[in-house]
Design a protein around this motif. Sequence first.
Motif, short mmCIF file in Angstrom:
data_model
loop_
_atom_site.label_atom_id
_atom_site.label_comp_id
_atom_site.label_asym_id
_atom_site.label_seq_id
_atom_site.Cartn_x
_atom_site.Cartn_y
_atom_site.Cartn_z
N ARG A 85 39.57 46.25 44.96
CA ARG A 85 41.07 47.02 45.18
C ARG A 85 41.97 46.27 44.41
NH1 ARG A 85 43.81 44.48 50.30
NH2 ARG A 85 43.92 42.88 48.78
N ASP A 86 42.19 45.00 44.03
CA ASP A 86 43.06 44.14 43.25
C ASP A 86 42.64 44.60 41.78
OD1 ASP A 86 44.02 43.33 45.65
OD2 ASP A 86 43.38 41.51 45.56
N ALA A 87 41.34 44.71 41.51
CA ALA A 87 41.10 45.12 40.07
C ALA A 87 41.74 46.53 39.83
CB ALA A 87 39.45 45.00 39.79
N ASP A 88 41.43 47.52 40.71
CA ASP A 88 42.15 48.77 40.74
C ASP A 88 43.57 48.82 40.37
OD1 ASP A 88 39.52 49.83 40.52
OD2 ASP A 88 39.64 50.44 42.51
N THR A 89 44.30 47.93 41.19
CA THR A 89 45.57 47.79 41.30
C THR A 89 46.21 47.51 39.70
OG1 THR A 89 45.86 47.30 43.22
CG2 THR A 89 47.85 46.87 42.08
N ILE A 90 45.49 46.16 39.02
CA ILE A 90 45.78 45.84 37.94
C ILE A 90 45.50 47.00 36.68
CG2 ILE A 90 45.08 44.25 36.18
CD1 ILE A 90 44.46 42.23 38.21
N ILE A 91 44.33 47.69 36.75
CA ILE A 91 44.07 48.86 35.95
C ILE A 91 45.06 49.90 35.83
CG2 ILE A 91 42.24 50.53 35.54
CD1 ILE A 91 40.01 48.63 36.30
N ASN A 92 45.38 50.34 37.14
CA ASN A 92 46.54 51.39 37.37
C ASN A 92 47.74 51.01 36.77
OD1 ASN A 92 44.40 53.01 38.45
ND2 ASN A 92 44.87 52.23 40.67
N SER A 93 48.22 49.66 36.62
CA SER A 93 49.40 49.26 36.23
C SER A 93 49.51 49.41 34.78
CB SER A 93 49.67 47.77 36.55
OG SER A 93 49.71 47.56 38.08
N GLY A 94 48.48 49.48 34.06
CA GLY A 94 48.34 49.95 32.59
C GLY A 94 48.38 48.41 31.77
N GLY A 95 48.21 48.62 30.71
CA GLY A 95 48.09 47.40 29.80
C GLY A 95 47.39 46.36 29.61
N ASP A 96 46.20 46.45 30.73
CA ASP A 96 45.20 45.55 30.53
C ASP A 96 44.01 46.37 30.07
OD1 ASP A 96 43.33 43.66 31.27
OD2 ASP A 96 44.68 42.79 32.80
N THR A 97 43.26 45.62 29.02
CA THR A 97 42.11 46.23 28.20
C THR A 97 40.93 45.86 28.74
OG1 THR A 97 42.28 44.56 26.59
CG2 THR A 97 43.42 46.22 25.97
N ARG A 98 41.06 45.01 29.82
CA ARG A 98 39.71 44.45 30.41
C ARG A 98 39.06 45.72 31.38
NH1 ARG A 98 41.63 39.24 33.60
NH2 ARG A 98 43.42 40.61 34.01
N THR A 99 37.93 45.54 31.44
CA THR A 99 37.08 46.67 32.32
C THR A 99 37.24 46.09 33.81
OG1 THR A 99 35.06 45.15 32.48
CG2 THR A 99 35.18 46.82 30.62
N ARG A 100 36.88 46.66 34.92
CA ARG A 100 36.98 46.55 36.06
C ARG A 100 36.33 45.46 36.59
NH1 ARG A 100 36.03 50.83 38.06
NH2 ARG A 100 38.08 51.67 38.85
N ASP A 101 34.88 45.35 36.00
CA ASP A 101 34.11 44.06 36.32
C ASP A 101 34.55 42.89 35.89
OD1 ASP A 101 32.31 45.79 37.68
OD2 ASP A 101 30.91 46.13 36.00
N GLN A 102 35.27 43.01 34.40
CA GLN A 102 35.59 41.63 34.01
C GLN A 102 36.99 41.18 34.72
OE1 GLN A 102 36.46 43.26 29.97
NE2 GLN A 102 34.64 42.51 29.24
N ILE A 103 37.67 42.31 35.11
CA ILE A 103 38.83 41.74 35.87
C ILE A 103 38.41 40.98 37.31
CG2 ILE A 103 40.91 42.46 37.28
CD1 ILE A 103 41.25 44.73 34.83
#
Length: 447
Positions: free
Chosen positions: A223-241
């Motif tokens: 959930r928290d990784a999806d939140t970071i991805i949806n915020s934009g600006g982060d190039t890491r993958t979900r698994d990396q986050i």
Amino acid sequence: MVTAVQDSPLTSDEVLRFVARLQSSEFDADAAAGIDLISALETMKSASVAAQAVVTDAVATSISNERRERGRPKAQWRIGIASQIGLARRESPNRGGTHLGLARALVHEMPHTLARLRAGELNEWRAMILARETACLTVDDRRTIDERLCADPATLAGAGDRTIEGRARALANELDAASQVKRRAKAYAARRTSTRPAPESMGFFTVLTSMEKMVCMWATLRRDADTIINSGGDTRTRDQIMADLVFERVTGASAAQGPPVTVDVVISDSTLLAGGDTSAYMHGYGDIPSDVARQLIRDTLDSETHVALRRLYAHPKSGALTAVESGSRAFPTALGRLIDLRDRTCRTPWCDAPIRHHDHIRPHSANGTTSAENGAGLCAACNYAKEGDGWTAEARRDKHNARHRYTLIPPTGHTYDSSAPPMPVVELYNSRIENVILTGLFDDDAA
């Protein structure tokens, strides 16, 4: 079908003669004959496991009875037996205890499983599954499952690991559902974390906990990784986050900041400062490539993490560390650190457990010195086993090998040699100057 006629007890010499024949034999290249030989060798492996189980139980019973007859307290009857089994099988004491437990179960409570093992119709792992899935039951219920699943060879014919596990668990639930509740409570009491190396200088950090907590942790990270991805600006993958979030929440530091506690890296001076290619060693992980070690140190220097260098000296040919001595009984911090860096993991052969105790090879009570030469890093289980009746150890000096060595001698009189691993030194065969090794201590709290 070959029928063996047993007219005398099997001896180790007879087994080794057959092993020598296997080692020196040439094999037929014909496919059909080869398949038959593979099948026969698999049957032999299973029969060997059954024989090992019977002998293991007999050895354990003999040692326990001898100690009981000598009037030893009951708590001492089984001390060190698992370690002796592990050494004989070239495995760790922990694995020795597992094999000992399986042997006792097969011989005394699961005769049909033992018979299927002897016949080559089960392998050791599947016998282990049956023993594991019935471990919480009463002896009578365990024998019932043993009979229902293994009395008839056809019952488990062609069954794989999961099928055998499922059928044994279903019968256990049928006979004693309450035992499964106890089993879950026992399993939860064994919750823990562990680490193990992975290829490419990576590593696994594993948490063993209850199913619902595991699902909760995973769902929260996702959930928290999806939140970071949806915020934009982060190039890491979900698994990396998700992996970075685990590090940040366990340590309280950002993933980019680096480790907040001491991490020891042992690296030769020429590798660190002159681009040498000798492998380095990270304490708690293992050997790492020279390029990776230098990059790790560069990244640490670029961060706010404190870096300290401690010089160690090693012989340029053998990699043996210089010994230091102390007059105290307990190993002082500096000497304990030297032993940790020298031995890396438990010094008992085939035991890779982390060092927990600094042990006197010759006991302090027998005038053993508190020194690097008379000290060895051991896990708790091996140190406690070594304190049992009849165990001795002797430090060894070898003019051809300056690395630290000692011999472990269990009560049966067998000998097992232990040598410290070499340090990552550059070989300077014509130099009399000891090689300098640097340990990088990455520690935010260092003075």
